[in-house]
Design a protein around this motif. Structure first.
Motif, short mmCIF file in Angstrom:
data_model
loop_
_atom_site.label_atom_id
_atom_site.label_comp_id
_atom_site.label_asym_id
_atom_site.label_seq_id
_atom_site.Cartn_x
_atom_site.Cartn_y
_atom_site.Cartn_z
N VAL A 156 0.97 -1.26 0.03
CA VAL A 156 0.18 0.24 0.24
C VAL A 156 0.78 1.50 0.32
CG1 VAL A 156 -1.78 1.33 0.96
CG2 VAL A 156 -1.79 -1.35 1.06
N LEU A 157 2.10 0.86 1.08
CA LEU A 157 2.75 2.68 1.02
C LEU A 157 3.47 2.52 -0.59
CD1 LEU A 157 4.57 2.00 4.25
CD2 LEU A 157 2.51 3.49 3.68
N VAL A 158 3.75 1.72 -1.06
CA VAL A 158 4.25 1.66 -2.60
C VAL A 158 3.54 2.44 -3.60
CG1 VAL A 158 5.47 0.34 -4.29
CG2 VAL A 158 6.15 -0.20 -2.32
N ALA A 159 2.12 2.01 -3.51
CA ALA A 159 0.73 2.92 -4.19
C ALA A 159 1.01 3.56 -4.13
CB ALA A 159 0.03 1.63 -3.85
N GLN A 160 1.29 4.02 -2.65
CA GLN A 160 0.99 5.86 -2.59
C GLN A 160 2.22 6.77 -2.27
OE1 GLN A 160 -0.04 4.84 2.22
NE2 GLN A 160 -2.81 5.34 1.29
N GLU A 161 3.42 5.40 -3.09
CA GLU A 161 4.69 6.38 -3.42
C GLU A 161 5.42 6.99 -1.88
OE1 GLU A 161 4.48 9.44 -6.33
OE2 GLU A 161 3.68 8.14 -7.51
N ARG A 162 4.96 6.09 -0.99
CA ARG A 162 6.10 6.09 0.14
C ARG A 162 7.17 5.14 0.65
NH1 ARG A 162 1.31 6.67 4.68
NH2 ARG A 162 2.95 6.66 5.94
N PHE A 163 8.38 5.00 -0.73
CA PHE A 163 8.70 4.11 -0.81
C PHE A 163 9.76 4.20 0.07
CE2 PHE A 163 8.55 6.14 -4.58
CZ PHE A 163 7.95 5.31 -5.18
N GLN A 164 10.66 5.37 1.67
CA GLN A 164 11.31 5.41 2.41
C GLN A 164 10.49 4.07 3.30
OE1 GLN A 164 11.95 8.61 3.92
NE2 GLN A 164 14.41 8.70 2.16
N ASP A 165 9.24 4.08 3.71
CA ASP A 165 8.66 3.62 5.26
C ASP A 165 8.23 1.96 4.44
OD1 ASP A 165 7.93 5.65 6.12
OD2 ASP A 165 6.41 6.31 5.52
N ALA A 166 7.98 1.83 2.96
CA ALA A 166 7.99 0.37 2.10
C ALA A 166 9.29 0.00 2.61
CB ALA A 166 7.20 0.36 1.30
N GLU A 167 10.20 0.52 2.39
CA GLU A 167 11.69 0.03 2.54
C GLU A 167 11.74 -0.28 3.71
OE1 GLU A 167 16.35 0.92 2.52
OE2 GLU A 167 14.82 1.99 1.09
N SER A 168 11.58 0.17 4.68
CA SER A 168 12.05 0.05 6.53
C SER A 168 11.42 -0.90 6.90
CB SER A 168 11.08 1.25 6.78
OG SER A 168 12.05 0.89 8.26
N ILE A 169 10.19 -1.44 6.25
CA ILE A 169 8.85 -2.41 6.33
C ILE A 169 9.35 -4.13 5.96
CG2 ILE A 169 6.40 -3.65 6.64
CD1 ILE A 169 6.05 -0.98 6.84
N LEU A 170 9.79 -3.16 4.40
CA LEU A 170 10.22 -4.96 3.89
C LEU A 170 11.33 -5.52 4.27
CD1 LEU A 170 9.28 -3.97 0.55
CD2 LEU A 170 7.83 -5.86 1.80
N ARG A 171 12.33 -4.59 4.28
CA ARG A 171 13.95 -4.91 5.39
C ARG A 171 12.94 -6.02 6.52
NH1 ARG A 171 17.89 -3.32 3.51
NH2 ARG A 171 18.06 -1.78 1.78
N ASP A 172 12.90 -5.42 7.86
CA ASP A 172 11.78 -6.39 8.87
C ASP A 172 11.99 -7.53 8.15
OD1 ASP A 172 12.74 -4.42 10.68
OD2 ASP A 172 10.35 -3.22 10.96
#
Length: 907
Positions: A824-840
């Motif tokens: 969802v964050l990627v779709a909202q172009e919030r890439f840094q937040d998405a990156e942090s979650i995917l690393r977790d």
């Protein structure tokens, strides 16, 4: 009655004031930081509260020492209550006065005006706090000393009870004392919250070892790590306990922590307890690494001096890990706990260990302190301090302590036996010597030490055997409790495991009292009460049972009790999680025993299935798979292939394979369960329908939607006919059909079914239920697919909050929900937040499944895609190299379940 309540409630009130007083100091600092010039009225309370906290700390220390009279407590209680009220009022004034970062200029101006209006109220509070301060000084018989620099300090008066002869001198100053720097205020506030986390009372009869204690103290002046090593039972822990109390006496404001270092579980639990007691930011966040959190906190410069004891640090592989044996070796044991030991100038770490080599490594190859047996005189004094004069014999005592190799634990046990049975030292020694011939085989490898000979190792066991025999004679029930506890996990067994169902509370407590009198166990109190046993006591008890020929019997009893206590298939739910988690160490131990009879082996198979289901719910897939395989092997050997219990093992093994991502193997095993159950139990049996349901999930993962729809409808219609529309299992099938329509792209039908399942589960199971959260995750994913990103985002926030509260660790459900949040964050172009979650998520899957598992590789690719979209092409390329090293993408991607790729959860 009121006086008694005041006496009891004073300690609680003092702690409550410390909490509010510390908060006031923090708000005062915030006020100073946000205003150019603090109002003059605030300066009085700014200086008043640190001094008040210091006074309260001293009162508490005197109360702990028993130096404050009941009359003083009675006088102080209402004064402290008033202090709390004033602190609360002051906090409310701060709330109205302090501007927030998002306040506009009008609101900030309004708060500034209100601050001026509140000056008189603040002055009133300051005056009342000053009056309360003087009252507490009078009541506690403290005195204020004027320093040469014009400031004030608090010291203790020579007497501690109220009387007409006590004269208390108060220093009255015409002007405000100099304003203290914030660093000094914070230091005083921290001093009032000193933690003393030693789980043992001080031994009033602690004798000898003064040279060791002096050496420890002197060594800490040179370095920050000190290790004590020696044979088990030699007294290392007792020396560490005494040093903790001496350290506290010398450093009242310092923190003292005690960590049980024998295994990772208890080590981590100790760090979690430090984080909780110190209220370190993040202590209650399940995703926070508590080991790193506590280490970083203790190493901060603004943390007061501290001492940490690591007791029973005997496992070198635990502290320094093991290297994998091959290119695909198990990485689970490679964690190094030694790297989480804090290192800083204001901290000290005291280690007790049986392993000299490990002690040297933990002390950074510095000289460590060897704990040798007591001297003959010290041993005799120790024995004499624990028995009455009528049982004493000077000559016999010297011979006895020599025969016991001057081991403190052995001497203490012998003294307990002598006192409880009113025998003399000489009589005890005679019995000990006469039983030597039948005790030669009691030597255990767990007591081996190359620095000691055979006879000295055997001394402890000889002592304990006499205690065991005496207990079995005078209290058979106590001997039963001892025997059962010895075959369970000795670190702590719930009372429910040890107490018989038809046993009275008085009878059970009496049995525990006998064992505690001999210092063989310790028992905690409260609803979660447990009984603990020293490791050496457990091993010696097992040897004693082996000599009596009853060890196998008690191992069977342990197995039987765990089968009746541990929830089985269809009985497990999230409300039982804590109970099952507490039982798991006991099941692991008992399942390691060698059973041979058919009944015993079938009982093992049953317990294996129950614990495997718990492992699956906790994302411990390798352990679950191993247990399922073992259970199936036992039942295939002893039962027909179509026996319901054999089919149960096949069914559970299929579930384990499904969770491991071995989808084709899962399909084969589940098909075996379906065919067998249809034949043996019938097509509408609830177990048959369970197999159909799991087969449907497997087919969905394999993206065989046509076959999945057939089996899914069979399960749905069967459950509707047998169980009804309001049964949880019917909702499981309905949820599966909703997933099917979502995978087919029929979003409108999927939406209708998913919302129906969610409503029914909230009504039937409540909102706070993993199944309800699972449905809400699928609905959020559906909203995402339909383009409603805001709704999806809000739903996923609710899902993750619930999963973190209800589910343990970093299981499958949390991984999927986090991945959906990232999408969802990627779709909202919030890439840094998405990156942090995917690393977790990647860290979770690497830990649970390994670095080369298809699900882990899928997470790597998802992370690489996000990095690429955010301009991190080099980082993305580096990640994709890891995927290439594993093999062909098409091959491993095909092994990923369709539900995982779609972000959908199943029951």
């Amino acid at each position: 009655m009121a006086e008694a309540f005041a006496i009891i409630g004073l300690a609680s009130a003092l702690l409550q004031f410390i909490e509010f007083g510390t908060k006031v100091i923090r708000r005062l600092r915030q006020l100073e930081e946000q205003t150019v010039e603090s109002t003059a009225c605030f300066r009085g309370v700014r200086n008043r509260f640190p001094l008040m906290l210091d006074l309260v700390k001293k009162i508490m220390l005197q109360m702990e020492a028993g130096l404050v009279s009941d009359k003083s407590k009675e006088i102080m209680y209402p004064v402290v209550q008033n202090c709390i009220s004033q602190a609360q009022e002051l906090d409310k004034l701060f709330t109205r006065t302090l501007p927030r970062p998002n306040d506009n200029s009008w609101v900030r101006g309004k708060k500034a005006i209100y601050g001026v209006w509140s000056e008189s109220e603040i002055e009133r509070i300051d005056a009342e706090m000053k009056s309360n301060f003087e009252l507490l000084v009078h009541a506690g018989t403290f005195q204020i000393n004027n320093r040469s620099d014009g400031s004030s300090s608090i010291s203790l008066a020579p007497t501690f009870t109220l009387s007409p002869t006590v004269h208390v001198t108060l220093a009255h100053q015409e002007s405000q004392p100099p304003q203290l720097p914030w660093e000094e205020i914070e230091k005083q506030a921290r001093a009032t919250r000193a933690i003393f986390m030693v789980p043992f009372a001080r031994d009033a009869n602690f004798l000898g070892r003064q040279d060791i204690l002096k050496t420890v103290s002197e060594t800490f002046q040179e370095r920050h790590f000190v290790a004590l090593f020696g044979l088990g039972g030699i007294g290392k822990s007792q020396i560490a306990i005494e040093y903790c109390y001496l350290f506290r006496d010398a450093h009242p404001s310092a923190q003292v922590f005690w960590i049980y270092g024998a295994d990772p579980l208890h080590f981590e639990k100790g760090y979690q307890e430090i984080a909780r007691k110190a209220r370190i930011p993040g202590w209650d966040d399940q995703k926070t690494d508590k080991l790193k959190l506590v280490q970083d906190w203790l190493q901060e410069e603004n943390v007061t001096d501290w001492l940490m004891v690591i007791d029973n640090a005997d496992d070198a592989t635990m502290f320094y890990g093991t290297r994998p044996t091959g290119p695909h070796g198990n990485q689970n044991n490679s964690k190094s706990f030694a790297r989480f030991l804090p290192q800083c100038p204001h901290g000290r770490v005291l280690v007790t260990t049986r392993d000299r080599r490990l002690g040297e490594r933990l002390s950074h190859r510095q000289r460590i302190i060897q704990i040798t047996p007591l001297s003959a005189e010290e041993s005799k004094d120790l024995l004499r301090s624990k028995i009455s004069e009528e049982n004493w014999s000077e000559d016999g005592a010297l011979k006895l302590v020599e025969y016991l190799s001057s081991l403190p634990l052995a001497i203490t046990q012998a003294a307990a036996f002598i006192s409880e049975n009113s025998v003399t030292v000489s009589e005890y020694l005679e019995t000990l010597v006469n039983n030597e011939s039948d005790l030669k085989e009691l030597l255990s490898e767990h007591l081996e030490d190359s620095r000691r000979d055979w006879s000295s190792e055997n001394s402890v066991i000889r002592t304990w055997k006499l205690s065991f025999e005496q207990i079995s004679k005078e209290s058979p029930r106590a001997a039963e409790v001892l025997s059962l506890l010895a075959v369970l996990d000795y670190h702590g067994a719930p009372r429910s495991l040890l107490r018989k169902t038809d046993e009275t509370e008085t009878g059970f407590r009496t049995a525990l009292g006998v064992l505690q009198a001999f210092s063989l166990i310790t028992a905690t109190r409260g609803q979660s009460a447990i009984c603990k046993m020293h490791r050496l006591v457990a091993l010696s008890t097992q040897k004693w049972l082996e000599l009596r020929g009853t060890l196998k019997y008690w191992q069977y009893q342990g197995l039987d009790i765990l089968i009746r206590t541990f929830p089985g298939p269809g009985q497990q739910n999230f409300r039982e999680f804590t109970n099952m988690l507490a039982l798991m160490p006991h099941t692991q131990l008992v399942l390691g025993y060698q059973f041979s009879s058919t009944d015993e082996l079938l009982m093992c198979a049953k317990l294996l299935i129950s614990t495997a289901l718990f492992d699956l719910s906790s994302a411990r897939y390798p352990q679950a798979f191993e247990k399922c395989e073992r259970s199936l092997k036992i039942r295939e050997t002893l039962l027909p292939s179509n026996h319901p219990e054999t089919l149960e093992s096949a069914q559970t093994l299929g579930e384990a394979l499904l969770h491991r991502g071995e989808l084709r193997a899962a399909k084969i095993m589940l098909q075996r369960a379906i065919v067998g159950r249809e034949t043996a139990l019938g097509p509408l049996n609830i177990d048959t329908l369970e197999s159909l349901s799991d087969m449907t999930i497997t087919l969905l993962e394999l993206n065989d939607l046509e076959s999945a729809e057939k089996t899914g409808r069979r399960a749905l219609e069967g459950r509707e006919q047998v169980l009804g529309l309001d049964h949880p299992d019917y909702l499981v099938s309905l949820n599966i059909m909703a997933i099917l329509h979502q995978l087919k792209g029929d979003y409108e039908c999927a939406l209708e079914l998913t919302e129906r399942v969610l409503r029914d589960r909230e009504k039937l199971l409540s909102y706070e239920c993993p199944d309800t959260l699972m449905t809400l995750n699928n609905l959020a994913r559906l909203k995402y697919q339909m383009g409603d990103l805001d709704s999806a985002n809000q739903m996923l926030d609710r899902v993750l909050a619930g999963e973190e509260m209800l589910l343990a660790g970093n299981g499958y459900d949390i991984q999927v929900s986090l991945s959906n949040k990232a999408a969802v964050l990627v779709a909202q172009e919030r890439f840094q937040d998405a990156e942090s979650i995917l690393r977790d998520v990647l860290r979770m899957r690497e830990s649970a499944l390994g670095p080369s598992h298809p699900s882990t590789l899928f997470s790597i690719e998802s992370l690489a895609n996000v990095l690429e979209k955010n301009g991190g092409s080099e980082a993305a390329t580096s990640l994709r190299k890891r995927i290439i090293e594993v093999g062909n993408r098409g091959q491993w991607f095909a092994e990923i379940g369709a539900l995982l790729r779609a972000g959908l959860l199943f029951d």
